[in-house]
Design an enzyme around this catalytic site. Sequence first.
Site, PDB file in Angstrom:
ATOM      1  CE  LYS A  54      -3.815  -2.375   2.280  1.00  0.00           C
ATOM      2  NZ  LYS A  54      -4.447  -2.793   3.542  1.00  0.00           N
ATOM      3  CD  GLN A  98      -3.490  -4.605   6.678  1.00  0.00           C
ATOM      4  OE1 GLN A  98      -3.567  -3.531   6.083  1.00  0.00           O
ATOM      5  NE2 GLN A  98      -3.943  -5.726   6.164  1.00  0.00           N
ATOM      6  CG  ASP A 121      -9.500   0.145   5.698  1.00  0.00           C
ATOM      7  OD1 ASP A 121      -9.491  -0.295   4.542  1.00  0.00           O
ATOM      8  OD2 ASP A 121      -8.643  -0.122   6.549  1.00  0.00           O
TER       9      ASP A 121
HETATM   10  N1  GUN Z   1      -6.995  -6.785   6.161  1.00  0.00           N
HETATM   11  C1  GUN Z   1      -7.376  -7.432   5.037  1.00  0.00           C
HETATM   12  N2  GUN Z   1      -7.977  -6.580   4.179  1.00  0.00           N
HETATM   13  C2  GUN Z   1      -7.974  -5.374   4.777  1.00  0.00           C
HETATM   14  C3  GUN Z   1      -8.457  -4.098   4.372  1.00  0.00           C
HETATM   15  O1  GUN Z   1      -9.020  -3.891   3.305  1.00  0.00           O
HETATM   16  N3  GUN Z   1      -8.247  -3.100   5.281  1.00  0.00           N
HETATM   17  C4  GUN Z   1      -7.645  -3.301   6.482  1.00  0.00           C
HETATM   18  N4  GUN Z   1      -7.521  -2.264   7.295  1.00  0.00           N
HETATM   19  N5  GUN Z   1      -7.197  -4.469   6.871  1.00  0.00           N
HETATM   20  C5  GUN Z   1      -7.363  -5.504   6.023  1.00  0.00           C
END
Ligand code: GUN
Length: 297
Positions: A54, A98, A121
């Site tokens: 990311k 995350q 998110d």
């Molecule tokens: N863990 C797996 N997919 C995601 C996501 O899209 N966002 C976040 N914050 N954690 C994740």
Amino acid sequence: MSATIIDGKAIAARIQDEIAETVQKMQAQHGIVPGLAAVLVGEDPASAQYVRMKRKRCEKVGIASFGHTLSEDASQEEVEALVKQLNADPQVHGILVQLPLPDHLDEEKVLSLISLHKDVDGFHPINIGRLAMKGRDPLFVPCTPYGVIVLLEEAGVEFSGAEAVVLGRSNIVGLPGAFLLIHRNATVTVCHSRTKDLPGVCSKADILVAAVGRAEMVKADWVKPGATVIDVGSNRVDDPSTEKGYRWVGDVDFDDVKEVAGALTPSPGGVGPLTIAMLLKNTLRGAELVVSGQVAS
Ligand code: GUN
């Protein structure tokens, strides 16, 4: 007949080019550089890898990225203090914590603390609540299901009146994905571990979204001929014939299903690139809220 392969990498690259251009204009016209803060608690290798990817993509489109790693045994207070600090930081327009968080932490409380206008998110209870209601718009839509919808649109799918089956009911993909499909007037069935006759239910679907986390579970006889199949899965399987000893596969048995489906995403190379592209898009939107004066900083 073999399915049309939906190229997530190419679609994501095009979206990222558009984002890069808008980021450049924003900086030139308003002196604002969109910023994303990523919070990682612990050292789960898959999570660390996602966060690295990311951040790398942020840099590629000119979005500033701020990484914050806390130890596996970080306290609830430490995580909350960091979120509050990022809420107050005018350089940060999006905050990503995350998931999953280590078990001792209260995920709901952490997500609730993120400022609504930085919740890139889309997991804040108010954003999710708005997504779950008719006629209400969340400020941000969760990135993976948002990417699924973009892929379906790119494949030219007719949503209205379509039978859609979502395989998996996670908070991150399955449930928000089901709401996005309902809002587009699909008739949606959500399947899970207690669903009776999974193959039978899936084989009725015009749109099949597999987000269950089981390697190559969806076979050709689960798929209606001509259906559009989106594979959200990313599963590591042992493979001694490869250099690393493993490879990544989706929830869909690609070689089997491509003979039946009308259109199909590969995994890797399908939903994954779109998830990150949507995160960048949401971060840009966070900065646009500031530029347009809708929020203070
Ligand atoms: N863990 C797996 N997919 C995601 C996501 O899209 N966002 C976040 N914050 N954690 C994740």
